[in-house]
Design a protein around this motif. Structure first.
Motif, PDB file in Angstrom:
ATOM      1  N   ALA A 181      40.933  30.938  38.642  1.00 17.45           N
ATOM      2  CA  ALA A 181      40.072  32.131  38.671  1.00 17.45           C
ATOM      3  C   ALA A 181      40.142  32.811  40.039  1.00 17.45           C
ATOM      4  O   ALA A 181      40.701  32.193  41.005  1.00 17.45           O
ATOM      5  CB  ALA A 181      38.479  32.178  38.367  1.00 17.45           C
ATOM      6  N   HIS A 182      39.995  34.200  40.114  1.00 15.53           N
ATOM      7  CA  HIS A 182      40.128  35.045  41.209  1.00 15.53           C
ATOM      8  C   HIS A 182      38.873  35.927  41.569  1.00 15.53           C
ATOM      9  O   HIS A 182      38.565  36.375  40.573  1.00 15.53           O
ATOM     10  CB  HIS A 182      41.313  35.690  41.373  1.00 15.53           C
ATOM     11  N   LEU A 183      38.337  35.758  42.624  1.00 14.65           N
ATOM     12  CA  LEU A 183      37.054  36.549  42.970  1.00 14.65           C
ATOM     13  C   LEU A 183      37.512  37.883  43.651  1.00 14.65           C
ATOM     14  O   LEU A 183      38.161  37.945  44.561  1.00 14.65           O
ATOM     15  CB  LEU A 183      35.994  35.809  43.861  1.00 14.65           C
ATOM     16  N   LEU A 184      37.411  39.098  43.122  1.00 12.81           N
ATOM     17  CA  LEU A 184      37.838  40.280  43.712  1.00 12.81           C
ATOM     18  C   LEU A 184      36.998  41.448  43.161  1.00 12.81           C
ATOM     19  O   LEU A 184      36.125  41.356  42.348  1.00 12.81           O
ATOM     20  CB  LEU A 184      39.176  40.495  43.288  1.00 12.81           C
ATOM     21  N   ASN A 185      37.401  42.593  43.676  1.00 12.68           N
ATOM     22  CA  ASN A 185      36.578  43.761  43.493  1.00 12.68           C
ATOM     23  C   ASN A 185      37.115  44.160  42.111  1.00 12.68           C
ATOM     24  O   ASN A 185      38.297  44.244  41.755  1.00 12.68           O
ATOM     25  CB  ASN A 185      36.875  44.958  44.569  1.00 12.68           C
ATOM     26  N   ILE A 186      36.227  44.777  41.114  1.00 18.91           N
ATOM     27  CA  ILE A 186      36.573  45.233  39.850  1.00 18.91           C
ATOM     28  C   ILE A 186      37.860  46.275  39.965  1.00 18.91           C
ATOM     29  O   ILE A 186      38.690  46.345  39.088  1.00 18.91           O
ATOM     30  CB  ILE A 186      35.327  45.853  38.966  1.00 18.91           C
ATOM     31  N   ILE A 218      31.645  25.162  45.806  1.00 17.94           N
ATOM     32  CA  ILE A 218      32.992  25.652  45.362  1.00 17.94           C
ATOM     33  C   ILE A 218      33.891  25.575  46.444  1.00 17.94           C
ATOM     34  O   ILE A 218      33.671  25.863  47.772  1.00 17.94           O
ATOM     35  CB  ILE A 218      32.819  27.102  45.203  1.00 17.94           C
ATOM     36  N   LYS A 219      35.270  25.207  46.154  1.00 14.39           N
ATOM     37  CA  LYS A 219      36.179  24.682  47.208  1.00 14.39           C
ATOM     38  C   LYS A 219      36.867  26.074  47.503  1.00 14.39           C
ATOM     39  O   LYS A 219      37.489  27.024  46.626  1.00 14.39           O
ATOM     40  CB  LYS A 219      37.304  23.813  46.691  1.00 14.39           C
ATOM     41  N   ILE A 220      36.922  26.106  48.823  1.00 10.88           N
ATOM     42  CA  ILE A 220      37.587  27.489  49.378  1.00 10.88           C
ATOM     43  C   ILE A 220      38.984  27.184  50.078  1.00 10.88           C
ATOM     44  O   ILE A 220      38.917  26.487  50.990  1.00 10.88           O
ATOM     45  CB  ILE A 220      36.812  28.326  50.347  1.00 10.88           C
ATOM     46  N   GLU A 221      40.044  27.658  49.602  1.00  7.83           N
ATOM     47  CA  GLU A 221      41.342  27.358  50.212  1.00  7.83           C
ATOM     48  C   GLU A 221      41.616  28.530  50.976  1.00  7.83           C
ATOM     49  O   GLU A 221      41.149  29.872  50.817  1.00  7.83           O
ATOM     50  CB  GLU A 221      42.369  27.361  49.198  1.00  7.83           C
ATOM     51  N   ASP A 222      42.335  28.412  52.106  1.00 12.14           N
ATOM     52  CA  ASP A 222      42.775  29.423  53.019  1.00 12.14           C
ATOM     53  C   ASP A 222      44.045  29.941  52.906  1.00 12.14           C
ATOM     54  O   ASP A 222      45.155  29.298  52.565  1.00 12.14           O
ATOM     55  CB  ASP A 222      42.534  28.996  54.334  1.00 12.14           C
ATOM     56  N   VAL A 223      44.268  31.246  53.064  1.00  8.06           N
ATOM     57  CA  VAL A 223      45.718  31.931  52.935  1.00  8.06           C
ATOM     58  C   VAL A 223      45.603  33.143  54.368  1.00  8.06           C
ATOM     59  O   VAL A 223      44.811  33.609  54.696  1.00  8.06           O
ATOM     60  CB  VAL A 223      45.974  32.223  51.708  1.00  8.06           C
ATOM     61  N   GLU A 224      46.686  33.264  54.827  1.00 13.13           N
ATOM     62  CA  GLU A 224      46.808  34.048  56.291  1.00 13.13           C
ATOM     63  C   GLU A 224      46.922  35.650  55.695  1.00 13.13           C
ATOM     64  O   GLU A 224      46.108  36.338  56.034  1.00 13.13           O
ATOM     65  CB  GLU A 224      48.241  33.996  56.922  1.00 13.13           C
ATOM     66  N   LYS A 225      47.524  35.903  54.603  1.00 16.06           N
ATOM     67  CA  LYS A 225      47.840  37.232  54.153  1.00 16.06           C
ATOM     68  C   LYS A 225      48.133  37.045  52.648  1.00 16.06           C
ATOM     69  O   LYS A 225      48.762  36.295  52.126  1.00 16.06           O
ATOM     70  CB  LYS A 225      48.771  38.140  54.749  1.00 16.06           C
ATOM     71  N   ASP A 252      30.009  28.318  37.291  1.00 17.24           N
ATOM     72  CA  ASP A 252      31.220  27.901  36.588  1.00 17.24           C
ATOM     73  C   ASP A 252      32.459  27.513  37.518  1.00 17.24           C
ATOM     74  O   ASP A 252      33.788  26.945  36.936  1.00 17.24           O
ATOM     75  CB  ASP A 252      31.677  28.752  35.551  1.00 17.24           C
ATOM     76  N   LEU A 253      32.679  27.771  38.731  1.00 18.68           N
ATOM     77  CA  LEU A 253      33.825  27.721  39.625  1.00 18.68           C
ATOM     78  C   LEU A 253      33.679  26.186  40.348  1.00 18.68           C
ATOM     79  O   LEU A 253      34.628  25.995  40.928  1.00 18.68           O
ATOM     80  CB  LEU A 253      33.697  28.770  40.563  1.00 18.68           C
ATOM     81  N   VAL A 254      32.683  25.594  40.026  1.00 17.65           N
ATOM     82  CA  VAL A 254      32.408  24.286  40.762  1.00 17.65           C
ATOM     83  C   VAL A 254      33.384  23.321  40.151  1.00 17.65           C
ATOM     84  O   VAL A 254      33.494  23.209  38.659  1.00 17.65           O
ATOM     85  CB  VAL A 254      31.094  23.615  40.405  1.00 17.65           C
ATOM     86  N   GLY A 255      34.455  22.771  40.793  1.00 12.67           N
ATOM     87  CA  GLY A 255      35.576  21.817  40.211  1.00 12.67           C
ATOM     88  C   GLY A 255      36.669  22.453  39.600  1.00 12.67           C
ATOM     89  O   GLY A 255      37.650  22.123  39.288  1.00 12.67           O
ATOM     90  N   LYS A 256      36.734  23.758  39.878  1.00 13.49           N
ATOM     91  CA  LYS A 256      37.843  24.581  39.372  1.00 13.49           C
ATOM     92  C   LYS A 256      38.534  25.071  40.786  1.00 13.49           C
ATOM     93  O   LYS A 256      38.125  24.820  41.949  1.00 13.49           O
ATOM     94  CB  LYS A 256      37.266  25.924  38.804  1.00 13.49           C
ATOM     95  N   LYS A 257      39.848  25.459  40.364  1.00  8.57           N
ATOM     96  CA  LYS A 257      40.647  26.091  41.716  1.00  8.57           C
ATOM     97  C   LYS A 257      40.555  27.666  41.528  1.00  8.57           C
ATOM     98  O   LYS A 257      40.904  28.249  40.537  1.00  8.57           O
ATOM     99  CB  LYS A 257      42.127  25.547  41.479  1.00  8.57           C
TER     100      LYS A 257
END
Length: 299
Positions: free
Chosen positions: A212-217, A188-195, A157-162
């Protein structure tokens, strides 16, 4: 800056308390307790434990390692380290708190014998560090979304999403890389951030800037509770094995900790600690964990 200061306070207090816990009083009749006592040391007396320098995370990780309301170190990983010390009395662990990058560099250069954190395994790290064969636990990964959305439940479901940007050292990046390798043309597009921090990431989702955000529960539940964020977990998508990482010149230590970890799983110690801290036995199947999280959410 205030958040960084709190992290540093956490690190200093955690290490001071852990160091204090490692001290033992001299036994009654021991020469160190009574200077006038005769020297009756036996040739078979145990040798002093070998001091092992280990790196701990400066940032408190919900339910994994943090200071409780009594300023005592607590969490699944802290209990695990204590169980290892019981199993391996020939070693004395000394801890130093550093950030993730400092743990990686320090372990690679040999400043630390190992880095005690919940590290994911990936090909790049396996070239530099020793990994035990047995994971000591799992990171349960979920997708944080706004409560009015029901269109994001799986990675498909993340394909095409931010998706919220990720740091270069994020273990979740490899979940997405593996997915993209298996789905050419539908990546799935992956954007980068330093911190970044879990709280800041989740605020980006609540604002609507990202889908959406992918993270530890555990990070999700902690941040939502503290910041009163209006978000939900759309789906639990994976359980990722987590390990300590060891300097390449520490094969014996890595093997001993590996063997001790296997014993702690077989005798039920780590599954019980998982139930204690996460309210679910993460050593069971993903389906079981997903049901366990659903029960927690409904109750």
């Amino acid at each position: 800056m205030k958040t960084k200061g709190l992290y540093l306070i956490f690190a200093v207090m955690l290490l001071a308390i852990l160091a204090g816990c490692g001290k033992t009083a001299p036994a009654v009749g021991d020469s160190s307790a009574n200077a006038s006592a005769p020297n009756t040391a036996s040739p078979a007396a145990k040798a002093a434990p070998k001091v092992i320098k280990a790196a701990l995370n400066t940032v408190p990780v919900p339910l994994f390692s943090y200071l409780d309301e009594k300023n005592q170190p607590a969490g699944y990983m802290i209990d695990y380290l204590r169980e290892l010390e019981k199993k391996l009395p020939e070693y004395k662990f000394e801890y130093e708190a550093v950030d993730n990058e400092g743990q990686l560099i320090g372990t690679d250069t040999g400043k630390y014998a190992f880095a005690a954190n919940f590290w994911f395994k990936n090909p790049e790290r396996e070239k530099k560090y020793l990994y035990p064969k047995q994971e000591f636990g799992y990171s349960i990964t979920g997708l944080a979304i706004k409560p009015d959305r029901n269109d994001i439940k799986t990675l498909d479901d993340l394909v095409g999403k931010k998706l919220v940007p990720m740091t270069p050292v994020s273990g979740f990046r490899y979940i997405l890389k593996d997915y993209n390798l298996l789905h050419p043309g539908k990546e799935i597009k992956i954007e980068d951030v330093e911190k970044t921090t879990p709280a800041d990431d989740l605020k980006l989702v609540e604002s609507g800037k990202y889908d959406a955000h992918l993270l530890n529960i555990n990070h999700f539940e902690d941040a939502v509770k503290k910041l009163n964020l209006n978000l939900k977990i759309g789906g639990v998508i994976s359980k990722e094995s987590v390990y300590f990482i060891f300097n390449k010149n520490q094969p014996e230590l890595a093997q001993k900790i590996d063997a001790a970890t296997v014993e702690l799983i077989k005798d039920g110690t780590l599954p019980k600690l998982s139930e204690k801290w996460f309210k679910v036995d993460v050593f069971k199947s993903l389906e079981y964990v997903q049901q366990g999280y659903k029960f927690r959410k409904e109750n």
